[in-house]
Design a protein around this motif. Structure first.
Motif, PDB file in Angstrom:
ATOM      1  N   VAL A  30       0.835  -1.205   0.000  1.00 31.74           N
ATOM      2  CA  VAL A  30       0.000   0.000   0.000  1.00 31.74           C
ATOM      3  C   VAL A  30       0.868   1.252   0.000  1.00 31.74           C
ATOM      4  CG1 VAL A  30      -1.667   1.335   1.351  1.00 31.74           C
ATOM      5  CG2 VAL A  30      -1.986  -1.127   1.056  1.00 31.74           C
ATOM      6  N   SER A  31       1.940   1.268   0.786  1.00 33.63           N
ATOM      7  CA  SER A  31       2.775   2.476   0.860  1.00 33.63           C
ATOM      8  C   SER A  31       3.441   2.785  -0.474  1.00 33.63           C
ATOM      9  CB  SER A  31       3.836   2.319   1.951  1.00 33.63           C
ATOM     10  OG  SER A  31       4.860   1.416   1.563  1.00 33.63           O
ATOM     11  N   MET A  32       3.654   1.769  -1.309  1.00 31.67           N
ATOM     12  CA  MET A  32       4.322   1.977  -2.590  1.00 31.67           C
ATOM     13  C   MET A  32       3.357   2.284  -3.732  1.00 31.67           C
ATOM     14  SD  MET A  32       7.258  -0.989  -2.413  1.00 31.67           S
ATOM     15  CE  MET A  32       8.060  -0.474  -3.933  1.00 31.67           C
ATOM     16  N   THR A  33       2.090   1.978  -3.558  1.00 31.20           N
ATOM     17  CA  THR A  33       1.149   2.131  -4.670  1.00 31.20           C
ATOM     18  C   THR A  33       0.062   3.168  -4.421  1.00 31.20           C
ATOM     19  OG1 THR A  33      -0.191   0.292  -3.817  1.00 31.20           O
ATOM     20  CG2 THR A  33       1.483  -0.249  -5.463  1.00 31.20           C
ATOM     21  N   ALA A  34      -0.151   3.574  -3.181  1.00 34.03           N
ATOM     22  CA  ALA A  34      -1.215   4.537  -2.881  1.00 34.03           C
ATOM     23  C   ALA A  34      -0.825   5.934  -3.371  1.00 34.03           C
ATOM     24  CB  ALA A  34      -1.476   4.573  -1.379  1.00 34.03           C
ATOM     25  N   PRO A  35      -1.815   6.774  -3.672  1.00 29.28           N
ATOM     26  CA  PRO A  35      -1.513   8.163  -4.041  1.00 29.28           C
ATOM     27  C   PRO A  35      -0.736   8.849  -2.925  1.00 29.28           C
ATOM     28  CG  PRO A  35      -3.815   7.648  -4.495  1.00 29.28           C
ATOM     29  CD  PRO A  35      -3.260   6.493  -3.729  1.00 29.28           C
ATOM     30  N   PRO A  36       0.296   9.628  -3.254  1.00 30.47           N
ATOM     31  CA  PRO A  36       1.131  10.242  -2.210  1.00 30.47           C
ATOM     32  C   PRO A  36       0.356  11.084  -1.205  1.00 30.47           C
ATOM     33  CG  PRO A  36       2.179  10.439  -4.356  1.00 30.47           C
ATOM     34  CD  PRO A  36       0.807   9.898  -4.612  1.00 30.47           C
ATOM     35  N   ASP A  37      -0.734  11.727  -1.650  1.00 28.33           N
ATOM     36  CA  ASP A  37      -1.476  12.603  -0.746  1.00 28.33           C
ATOM     37  C   ASP A  37      -2.550  11.871   0.049  1.00 28.33           C
ATOM     38  OD1 ASP A  37      -3.139  12.030  -2.847  1.00 28.33           O
ATOM     39  OD2 ASP A  37      -3.824  14.090  -3.159  1.00 28.33           O
ATOM     40  N   ALA A  38      -2.603  10.537  -0.081  1.00 30.66           N
ATOM     41  CA  ALA A  38      -3.638   9.776   0.626  1.00 30.66           C
ATOM     42  C   ALA A  38      -3.078   8.566   1.360  1.00 30.66           C
ATOM     43  CB  ALA A  38      -4.717   9.320  -0.364  1.00 30.66           C
ATOM     44  N   ARG A  39      -1.766   8.449   1.451  1.00 36.21           N
ATOM     45  CA  ARG A  39      -1.193   7.257   2.082  1.00 36.21           C
ATOM     46  C   ARG A  39      -1.625   7.123   3.545  1.00 36.21           C
ATOM     47  NH1 ARG A  39       3.542   8.581  -1.032  1.00 36.21           N
ATOM     48  NH2 ARG A  39       3.867   7.013  -2.644  1.00 36.21           N
ATOM     49  N   GLY A  40      -1.577   8.225   4.265  1.00 35.89           N
ATOM     50  CA  GLY A  40      -1.945   8.158   5.680  1.00 35.89           C
ATOM     51  C   GLY A  40      -3.384   7.730   5.876  1.00 35.89           C
ATOM     52  N   ARG A  41      -4.284   8.346   5.116  1.00 30.82           N
ATOM     53  CA  ARG A  41      -5.706   7.987   5.232  1.00 30.82           C
ATOM     54  C   ARG A  41      -5.919   6.513   4.904  1.00 30.82           C
ATOM     55  NH1 ARG A  41      -9.645   7.812   1.315  1.00 30.82           N
ATOM     56  NH2 ARG A  41      -8.307   8.884  -0.194  1.00 30.82           N
ATOM     57  N   LEU A  42      -5.245   6.017   3.882  1.00 26.33           N
ATOM     58  CA  LEU A  42      -5.425   4.629   3.480  1.00 26.33           C
ATOM     59  C   LEU A  42      -4.800   3.678   4.496  1.00 26.33           C
ATOM     60  CD1 LEU A  42      -4.843   5.036  -0.346  1.00 26.33           C
ATOM     61  CD2 LEU A  42      -7.009   4.829   0.881  1.00 26.33           C
ATOM     62  N   MET A  43      -3.673   4.066   5.093  1.00 25.53           N
ATOM     63  CA  MET A  43      -3.103   3.252   6.179  1.00 25.53           C
ATOM     64  C   MET A  43      -4.078   3.180   7.353  1.00 25.53           C
ATOM     65  SD  MET A  43      -0.036   1.910   5.729  1.00 25.53           S
ATOM     66  CE  MET A  43       1.486   2.071   4.784  1.00 25.53           C
ATOM     67  N   GLY A  44      -4.755   4.296   7.627  1.00 27.38           N
ATOM     68  CA  GLY A  44      -5.755   4.293   8.692  1.00 27.38           C
ATOM     69  C   GLY A  44      -6.906   3.357   8.393  1.00 27.38           C
ATOM     70  N   ILE A  45      -7.342   3.327   7.133  1.00 27.17           N
ATOM     71  CA  ILE A  45      -8.419   2.414   6.735  1.00 27.17           C
ATOM     72  C   ILE A  45      -7.994   0.966   6.941  1.00 27.17           C
ATOM     73  CG2 ILE A  45      -9.714   1.557   4.738  1.00 27.17           C
ATOM     74  CD1 ILE A  45      -9.813   4.460   3.740  1.00 27.17           C
ATOM     75  N   LEU A  46      -6.752   0.643   6.580  1.00 28.68           N
ATOM     76  CA  LEU A  46      -6.250  -0.712   6.819  1.00 28.68           C
ATOM     77  C   LEU A  46      -6.298  -1.053   8.309  1.00 28.68           C
ATOM     78  CD1 LEU A  46      -3.100  -1.192   4.550  1.00 28.68           C
ATOM     79  CD2 LEU A  46      -5.494  -1.600   4.028  1.00 28.68           C
ATOM     80  N   GLY A  47      -5.903  -0.092   9.130  1.00 32.28           N
ATOM     81  CA  GLY A  47      -5.910  -0.328  10.572  1.00 32.28           C
ATOM     82  C   GLY A  47      -7.305  -0.589  11.106  1.00 32.28           C
ATOM     83  N   ILE A  48      -8.278   0.193  10.638  1.00 33.84           N
ATOM     84  CA  ILE A  48      -9.661  -0.011  11.072  1.00 33.84           C
ATOM     85  C   ILE A  48     -10.148  -1.390  10.663  1.00 33.84           C
ATOM     86  CG2 ILE A  48     -12.037   0.740  10.686  1.00 33.84           C
ATOM     87  CD1 ILE A  48     -10.614   2.567  12.554  1.00 33.84           C
ATOM     88  N   ALA A  49      -9.807  -1.828   9.450  1.00 30.31           N
ATOM     89  CA  ALA A  49     -10.215  -3.160   8.982  1.00 30.31           C
ATOM     90  C   ALA A  49      -9.660  -4.246   9.896  1.00 30.31           C
ATOM     91  CB  ALA A  49      -9.748  -3.379   7.545  1.00 30.31           C
TER      92      ALA A  49
END
Length: 406
Positions: free
Chosen positions: A120-139
């Motif tokens: 995820v850190s290598m493929t997510a949009p640079p301006d949304a990595r944190g938000r997407l990491m948070g979504i993974l954590g919630i899951a």
């Protein structure tokens, strides 16, 4: 986001949920098997020892393999492997076979965290990595909270075997779907981008100053794992004492602890969103600054105040998780990012038993219970605060990690 990036987030989130469900099923089923197999609970729950060890021990190897052969390919192996292992665990005939099946399940479970986080850190949009990491954590948090419910519900409806087999089948289906996406090109199997973008990434990596930063992060990872394990291990006992619950109200205590943990898990999403907008060093330091006085206050708070303090402490632990993962992604080479995450989770595995033993010491005859525990956690927090403040400033670093094609 591009369609492929959405698919990656979807598979990574589903994988986090299923990882925690499948690795948590046996913890509830062990209570059922105690009566079915007529064996002591201590003997049955010990069957998970090797599986639990494999999750930590196997993480660096899983990350290294992902760096070498592709994160998407290794995620396919994760889904298919842990799914088949869960099915095998549902077909065993004795405790020896169960121990081997759980070891296999733990071995494949070791793949998820180092591989998915690097992916995820290598493929997510640079301006949304944190938000997407948070979504993974919630899951993952939902998976932790759901494991006991799924295990108990399926065992009640269809028997303990189906409680292992049905989630395994669902996980295999997810793996086949990911395999289909790879075969059809909907998701790229490559870790690295070609051409000019590859040169840009290589230049960004060469400009990093990893070793001093990685040593600082290693300190905060290790001490943070000890602190979080100690806090989560002691939480039921601490809240039971603070709320004056008697031993016959176990169900009520379980609901209270579960609610506290779930409310705290919202910190992952908020921490991730803020990490996309603010300097990560400042956010990371802030988590220790906020937890430090709370740990001191927790030693003496009782009643409803203890619940509030518990929620905020849990929130700050979870708030720090996506920030921490993004810091590691920033300062680790793209070619070795899976290995870096694998080493992080291996360090957590080594440190976690120290947290459990810290609780045992604090609640021993001579230590004094919650005050001793939380003052010790405050001392660990102070060390982590000093270490985090040694991280470099981030001027111009927000665009240092361009996303690779999905």
């Amino acid at each position: 986001m591009q369609p492929a990036q959405r698919l990656i987030i979807g598979f990574a989130s589903a994988g986090h949920f299923l990882h925690h469900v499948l690795t948590g099923l046996f913890l509830t089923l062990a209570v059922i098997l105690e009566a079915i197999w007529q064996r002591p609970y201590a003997e049955i729950i010990a069957l998970w020892t090797l599986g639990a060890a494999m999750i930590g021990v196997g993480a660096p190897l899983a990350g290294w393999l992902a760096d070498r052969f592709g994160h998407a390919r290794m995620m396919t192996v994760f889904f298919l492997g842990i799914g088949f292992a869960s099915i095998i665990a549902g077909t065993v005939t004795d405790s020896a076979e169960m121990g081997l099946a759980l070891a296999l399940l733990g071995g494949f479970g070791a793949i998820y965290h180092p591989v998915a986080l690097a992916w995820v850190s290598m493929t997510a949009p640079p301006d949304a990595r944190g938000r997407l990491m948070g979504i993974l954590g919630i899951a993952g948090s939902i998976g932790v909270a759901s494991a006991a419910v799924i295990a108990g519900g399926l065992a009640e409806i269809a028997g303990w075997r189906m409680a292992m087999i049905i989630p395994g089948i669902i996980t295999i289906i997810a793996g086949l779907a990911l395999l289909f996406c790879l075969i059809t090109g909907r998701i790229s199997a490559s870790n690295h981008q070609p051409g000019a973008e590859a040169a840009q990434t290589a230049a960004a990596e060469a400009a990093r100053i990893p070793w001093g930063v990685l040593i600082v992060l290693a300190i905060t990872f290790m001490l943070g794992s000890i602190a979080y394990t100690a806090y989560s291990t002691a939480l039921p006992k601490w809240l039971s004492d603070m709320l004056l619950l008697d031993s016959g109200r176990a169900a009520q205590l379980g609901l209270i602890v579960g609610a506290v943990m779930l409310m705290g898990s919202a910190g992952q999403l908020i921490g991730g969103r803020l990490a996309d907008r603010m300097p990560m060093k400042a956010l990371y330091v802030a988590t220790f600054l906020i937890k430090l006085p709370l740990m001191i206050l927790a030693a003496w708070f009782g009643g409803a105040w203890a619940l509030l303090v518990a929620v905020v402490i849990g929130f700050m632990f979870d708030f720090a998780a996506p920030v921490e993962n993004l810091l590691l992604a920033r300062y680790s080479s793209g070619k070795r990012r899976g290995l870096a995450f694998g080493l992080k989770f291996a360090m957590g595995f080594v440190a976690a038993p120290l947290g459990v033993n810290l609780v045992a010491w604090a609640y021993g005859d001579a230590a004094g219970g919650a005050p001793a525990l939380f003052l010790t956690l405050a001392a660990l927090g102070l060390v982590m605060l000093v270490a985090a403040m040694a991280l470099p400033r981030e001027a111009g670093a927000r665009t240092a990690l361009p996303a690779v094609p999905a």
